[in-house]
Motif scaffolding. Sequence first.
Motif, PDB file in Angstrom:
ATOM      1  N   SER A  11       0.853  -1.187   0.000  1.00  0.00           N
ATOM      2  CA  SER A  11       0.000   0.000   0.000  1.00  0.00           C
ATOM      3  C   SER A  11       0.889   1.238   0.000  1.00  0.00           C
ATOM      4  O   SER A  11       2.128   1.133  -0.064  1.00  0.00           O
ATOM      5  CB  SER A  11      -0.901   0.003   1.239  1.00  0.00           C
ATOM      6  N   GLU A  12       0.281   2.418   0.085  1.00  0.00           N
ATOM      7  CA  GLU A  12       1.048   3.657   0.128  1.00  0.00           C
ATOM      8  C   GLU A  12       1.971   3.715   1.339  1.00  0.00           C
ATOM      9  O   GLU A  12       2.942   4.465   1.347  1.00  0.00           O
ATOM     10  CB  GLU A  12       0.101   4.860   0.147  1.00  0.00           C
ATOM     11  N   LYS A  13       1.668   2.916   2.358  1.00  0.00           N
ATOM     12  CA  LYS A  13       2.478   2.937   3.572  1.00  0.00           C
ATOM     13  C   LYS A  13       3.812   2.228   3.402  1.00  0.00           C
ATOM     14  O   LYS A  13       4.776   2.529   4.105  1.00  0.00           O
ATOM     15  CB  LYS A  13       1.708   2.308   4.733  1.00  0.00           C
ATOM     16  N   ASN A  14       3.882   1.241   2.506  1.00  0.00           N
ATOM     17  CA  ASN A  14       5.126   0.476   2.390  1.00  0.00           C
ATOM     18  C   ASN A  14       5.694   0.398   0.981  1.00  0.00           C
ATOM     19  O   ASN A  14       6.616  -0.358   0.719  1.00  0.00           O
ATOM     20  CB  ASN A  14       4.947  -0.937   2.966  1.00  0.00           C
ATOM     21  N   CYS A  15       5.129   1.175   0.070  1.00  0.00           N
ATOM     22  CA  CYS A  15       5.721   1.251  -1.271  1.00  0.00           C
ATOM     23  C   CYS A  15       5.411   2.610  -1.892  1.00  0.00           C
ATOM     24  O   CYS A  15       4.492   3.302  -1.452  1.00  0.00           O
ATOM     25  CB  CYS A  15       5.250   0.111  -2.176  1.00  0.00           C
ATOM     26  N   GLN A  16       6.173   2.966  -2.907  1.00  0.00           N
ATOM     27  CA  GLN A  16       6.034   4.275  -3.533  1.00  0.00           C
ATOM     28  C   GLN A  16       6.159   4.137  -5.041  1.00  0.00           C
ATOM     29  O   GLN A  16       7.078   3.468  -5.544  1.00  0.00           O
ATOM     30  CB  GLN A  16       7.118   5.218  -3.003  1.00  0.00           C
ATOM     31  N   ILE A  17       5.240   4.758  -5.784  1.00  0.00           N
ATOM     32  CA  ILE A  17       5.365   4.808  -7.246  1.00  0.00           C
ATOM     33  C   ILE A  17       6.352   5.914  -7.591  1.00  0.00           C
ATOM     34  O   ILE A  17       6.133   7.087  -7.272  1.00  0.00           O
ATOM     35  CB  ILE A  17       3.998   5.070  -7.905  1.00  0.00           C
ATOM     36  N   ILE A  18       7.460   5.539  -8.221  1.00  0.00           N
ATOM     37  CA  ILE A  18       8.494   6.525  -8.533  1.00  0.00           C
ATOM     38  C   ILE A  18       8.484   6.935 -10.008  1.00  0.00           C
ATOM     39  O   ILE A  18       9.144   7.912 -10.382  1.00  0.00           O
ATOM     40  CB  ILE A  18       9.892   6.012  -8.141  1.00  0.00           C
ATOM     41  N   TYR A  19       7.763   6.184 -10.828  1.00  0.00           N
ATOM     42  CA  TYR A  19       7.645   6.536 -12.251  1.00  0.00           C
ATOM     43  C   TYR A  19       6.285   6.057 -12.723  1.00  0.00           C
ATOM     44  O   TYR A  19       5.895   4.911 -12.457  1.00  0.00           O
ATOM     45  CB  TYR A  19       8.749   5.870 -13.069  1.00  0.00           C
TER      46      TYR A  19
END
Length: 464
Positions: free
Chosen positions: A384-392
């Motif tokens: 989820s947004e808590k443990n991953c990040q969209i970087i592209y």
Amino acid sequence: MQIKEFLNSYTSKVEEETLLSSMENHREKMAVKVQEVDFEQLQNWSITSDGDFVHSSGKFFRICGGYAVNKQTGIENFQPVIDQPEQGILGITSRCKDDRIEVLLQAKIEPGNLDKVQYSPTVQATKSNYTGAHKGKSVPYIDDFMPKSRKVKSRGFQSEHGYKFYKKANDNVHVRDNNTEPLDDRFLWLSLNDIRFLLSREHCINMDTRSVLATIDFIGRPLTYDEIFSQLEDDGSLEKELLFSSLTESGASISSEEIQKWIVNSKANRFIEHKTISLNELVNNGWEKTKSRINSELNRHFELVGVKASIESREVSSWYQPIVRDNVPKIYAFLMKKINGTTQVLTQLIEEDFNWSGPELGPTFHAVESQWQLFEKLKVLKLSEKNCQIIYDKYQSEEGGRFLEQKNRYILIKVNDSVKINKNKKQQWMTLYQIKKATSAECSVNIEARTLLSIAAYYKGGEK
């Protein structure tokens, strides 16, 4: 090439406004008109008694039917396919100037391109192109990329779009020549940092350029941390993490030799059998043919229409052709996570219905049809947004010569180091360099993974 020359090119100053204005100038001055026409208006094309579309020269490609069956599940697929038996050449020339690597690209227009002009490889040509089957202009620089050329540094034979083409593959070729000069203002030398900037935007670097970039190992061997960061500051940024991954096998979860064995074994145990059939046979299998299109409610990814294209600066300025329209942009994504001190990506084996030779390395998430479906897949992995990040997260155009304004969404997702992801037997963590190395073997990395590899290896932050 020396490491210093690569790093100098990677970090060189980018004249962003100049790059963008140059592209806009090409887009403004290259006249293009693409209009849909009925099939009977396709000059130099005919329809056989089987219903197939063929060119009068007997070259280029044909549109016929394709049949595939999965021996494991029994699932059958009937659809039109683009049958282009000849293999083309996609090639990039590089040079070293002022202690940095530069690559020679060309501003090129294709009938199906979004935004008209995109930067394509030095050479982008089918065999019909460079042997003159179209009776058009000769292909510049083509001799440098032929098998006997001493300028060739690498050649990787890789497939394209196994869900639309029937066993389609091209040579991805890297040529090194410090003495090559641009033929005209369509051709320009770009640094690797220029490439990074353009890849951070949409529809600037075409699919074929992304494919070749993914196969080029400019240095020729994997590097260690000290070899890279003794010459470049490691500021802990995502850019430096991905740069390191693109140049190293350090900390790899599996050896490159094991990766190649894994791919070879999967091809030996492929599940899908396929063959070409007549286009007429599809009418009884869910497909409808009218005077201007062939389509099916069961498959919105393949709709055939006819176009007349008039384009300035092409080998032939005006022509007719059938072209494929995909009505559903798909999502392709890599999960990325730092393992053993190196950022690695989760690949999976993908076997498409009409691949050249069976399974290939593909993205973690392949051909996802909506953002909602992607989020559901992430939820299964407890992400989820808590443990991953969209970087592209960008749309990029696909092949503009056979597909009409087709784009897909490419995403890189960085997972927190502490998150455990359970992979299945068709998945494997790899460094970016290991994926690049895999492209030296025939048809081992699919086109979507090559696009994501080029984006990740030349990642530039700040554009989200």
